[in-house]
Design a protein around this motif. Structure first.
Motif, short mmCIF file in Angstrom:
data_model
loop_
_atom_site.label_atom_id
_atom_site.label_comp_id
_atom_site.label_asym_id
_atom_site.label_seq_id
_atom_site.Cartn_x
_atom_site.Cartn_y
_atom_site.Cartn_z
N GLY A 55 144.03 60.82 94.79
CA GLY A 55 144.82 59.63 94.99
C GLY A 55 144.00 58.37 94.81
O GLY A 55 144.50 57.46 93.89
N ASN A 56 142.82 58.40 95.25
CA ASN A 56 141.95 57.01 95.27
C ASN A 56 142.68 55.88 95.43
O ASN A 56 142.46 54.74 94.87
N GLY A 57 143.54 55.57 96.58
CA GLY A 57 144.33 54.40 96.97
C GLY A 57 145.20 54.16 96.06
O GLY A 57 145.51 53.05 96.20
N THR A 58 145.57 54.76 95.13
CA THR A 58 146.62 54.20 94.10
C THR A 58 148.18 54.80 94.54
O THR A 58 149.07 54.58 93.88
N ASN A 59 148.24 55.51 95.71
CA ASN A 59 149.44 55.97 96.22
C ASN A 59 150.37 56.91 95.15
O ASN A 59 151.46 57.07 95.21
N ALA A 60 149.49 57.51 94.47
CA ALA A 60 150.11 58.37 93.36
C ALA A 60 149.42 59.78 93.52
O ALA A 60 148.25 60.13 94.03
N GLY A 61 150.31 60.97 92.87
CA GLY A 61 149.59 62.01 92.80
C GLY A 61 150.49 62.94 93.81
O GLY A 61 150.44 62.70 94.96
N ALA A 62 151.04 64.16 93.14
CA ALA A 62 151.65 65.05 94.02
C ALA A 62 151.03 65.75 94.99
O ALA A 62 151.51 66.18 96.04
N PHE A 63 149.50 65.99 94.92
CA PHE A 63 148.86 66.72 95.72
C PHE A 63 147.95 65.65 96.56
O PHE A 63 146.84 66.06 96.88
N ARG A 148 146.04 49.09 98.95
CA ARG A 148 147.53 49.57 98.94
C ARG A 148 147.94 49.26 97.53
O ARG A 148 149.02 49.89 97.10
N ILE A 149 147.45 48.19 97.03
CA ILE A 149 147.81 47.78 95.65
C ILE A 149 147.49 48.63 94.52
O ILE A 149 146.27 48.80 94.49
N PRO A 150 148.31 49.28 93.72
CA PRO A 150 147.43 50.43 92.71
C PRO A 150 147.03 49.46 91.59
O PRO A 150 147.34 48.51 91.17
N ALA A 151 145.64 50.04 91.31
CA ALA A 151 144.76 49.42 90.41
C ALA A 151 145.48 49.30 89.14
O ALA A 151 145.33 48.55 88.21
N SER A 152 146.41 50.41 88.75
CA SER A 152 146.96 50.28 87.59
C SER A 152 147.98 49.07 87.14
O SER A 152 148.39 49.13 86.04
N LYS A 153 148.59 48.62 88.18
CA LYS A 153 149.37 47.48 88.04
C LYS A 153 148.82 46.25 88.01
O LYS A 153 149.69 45.23 87.84
N ALA A 274 154.31 40.80 89.75
CA ALA A 274 154.79 40.28 88.78
C ALA A 274 154.52 40.85 87.07
O ALA A 274 155.22 40.51 86.07
N GLY A 275 153.50 41.61 87.32
CA GLY A 275 153.20 42.38 85.93
C GLY A 275 152.15 41.80 85.15
O GLY A 275 151.61 42.60 84.08
N SER A 276 151.72 40.60 85.45
CA SER A 276 150.78 40.11 84.36
C SER A 276 149.97 38.90 85.28
O SER A 276 150.53 38.33 86.35
N LEU A 277 148.85 38.37 84.91
CA LEU A 277 148.23 37.52 85.56
C LEU A 277 148.95 35.94 85.38
O LEU A 277 148.75 35.42 86.51
N ARG A 278 149.40 35.68 84.51
CA ARG A 278 150.13 34.56 84.17
C ARG A 278 151.40 34.40 85.17
O ARG A 278 151.70 33.46 85.81
N ASN A 279 152.11 35.47 85.17
CA ASN A 279 153.19 35.61 85.94
C ASN A 279 152.81 35.56 87.42
O ASN A 279 153.60 35.17 88.31
N GLY A 280 151.72 36.15 87.71
CA GLY A 280 151.20 36.13 88.98
C GLY A 280 150.96 34.78 89.53
O GLY A 280 151.17 34.34 90.61
N LEU A 281 150.46 34.00 88.79
CA LEU A 281 149.95 32.84 89.20
C LEU A 281 151.12 31.51 89.20
O LEU A 281 151.32 30.90 90.27
N LYS A 282 152.01 32.15 88.50
CA LYS A 282 153.58 31.53 88.60
C LYS A 282 154.26 31.76 89.77
O LYS A 282 154.75 30.84 90.67
N PHE A 283 154.19 32.84 90.40
CA PHE A 283 154.55 33.44 91.73
C PHE A 283 153.58 32.73 92.83
O PHE A 283 154.45 32.26 93.84
N TYR A 284 152.39 32.68 92.67
CA TYR A 284 151.42 32.00 93.63
C TYR A 284 151.94 30.63 93.91
O TYR A 284 151.93 30.21 94.86
#
Length: 328
Positions: A55-63, A148-153, A274-284
């Protein structure tokens, strides 16, 4: 009587080779079974350890059995300590080449809530700071939320490019902000060092944090907006009261080491949501439902790019001729 005893003794002696032969036959017959059992035990141990670290902190993986077997914090500590050694070696090697008098590498360790008694002083990574004393300030970590925030996101632009791992680059950035805002040098070094330390803790780019601080507060920790945003990263204290609770409450909201931690976590969370850096800044900045953010994201990105360019320029200008450094 003696004849009877001698007969019994002879019978016992004659039966011993038979017993030994039977034992040898049984051991020979059971040997494959023992090998299979031992093999299964070894495989089971490897599977349990592998699943425990999955899992490595991604909250992912069936095992991902880590959350069933042990607390998250202990698993993160084992994972980070094991696989962070390469980064630790690389960063410590780079730091050793650039360290000046009075600037030392510091050990960064994340305080773990539930596993603190089991792992009181786990070394996570070694970093070099302009002001190493900021790492000695007793303040709780916010990594239990950030991990808890998935690095993939996370937008790759928000991840650490290791530009601030160089003391020269840290000093150049401090020089830039000192001249830009005319602030006390020690304070600037304190804020820059805190941003780098906390960025490692939260796993976000310190250059981005410094750009946000610059745009939000001009490096003035006492800034407070009419809407109630406070501190270097202008966090809405009333909205994020729960996050300040682990640091002693909202009375600590303007402390740089607290405000940057909360702001860094919120920024990372919003970028992932938000899915991107720019959108994240807009939310911030609180413009999630607006058509535009009034140019906020552009300002932060421009400051970020300015700092990146400053660091890259210093790296390019550091040439080597006949074993000697030349600086333009």
């Amino acid at each position: 009587m003696s004849k009877c005893l001698s007969n019994n003794l002879s019978e016992l002696l004659s039966s011993q080779p038979t017993l030994l032969e039977a034992q040898d036959l049984l051991a020979h017959a059971m040997a494959p079974v023992y090998r299979v059992i031992n093999g299964l035990l070894v495989v089971t141990v490897f599977m349990v350890v592998g699943l425990w670290l999955s899992g490595n902190g991604t909250n992912a993986g069936a095992f991902d059995l880590a959350r069933i077997l042990v607390p998250d914090e202990a698993r993160h500590m084992v994972w980070n300590n094991g696989f962070g050694m390469l980064n630790q070696y690389r960063e410590s090697s780079a730091s050793a080449q650039t360290v000046d008098n009075g600037i030392a590498a510091v050990v960064f360790s994340k305080p773990q809530a539930s596993a603190a008694t089991l792992f009181p002083s786990v070394k996570q990574q070694t970093i070099a700071l302009l002001m190493p004393s900021v790492a000695q300030v007793q303040v709780k970590s916010i990594s239990h939320l950030a991990d808890r925030i998935p690095a993939s996101k996370i937008d790759p632009q928000a991840l650490d490019g290791n530009l601030m791992g160089s003391i020269q680059n840290q000093r150049a950035v401090a020089d830039f902000f000192e001249k830009k805002y005319g602030l006390d040098r020690n304070k600037i070094e304190e804020y820059v060092s805190n941003a780098i330390l906390i960025a490692k803790e939260v796993n976000i780019d310190p250059v981005l944090l410094l750009a946000v601080i610059s745009v939000e507060s001009n490096f003035n920790p006492n800034t407070k907006s009419h809407a109630g945003a406070e501190g270097l990263m202008q966090v809405m204290t009333s909205v994020h009261r729960d996050k300040y609770a682990i640091f002693g409450g909202t009375s600590e909201a303007t402390k740089p080491e607290v405000n940057i931690r909360v702001g860094a976590y919120i920024l990372k969370y919003l970028i992932a949501s938000a899915g991107s850096l720019r959108n994240g800044l807009k939310f911030y900045v609180g413009a999630a439902n607006a058509e535009d953010d009034g140019g906020y994201a552009d300002k932060v990105m421009a400051e970020r790019n300015r700092l990146i360019g400053l660091c890259q320029t210093r790296s390019i200008n550091r040439l080597t001729l006949n074993g000697k450094d030349l600086r333009s």
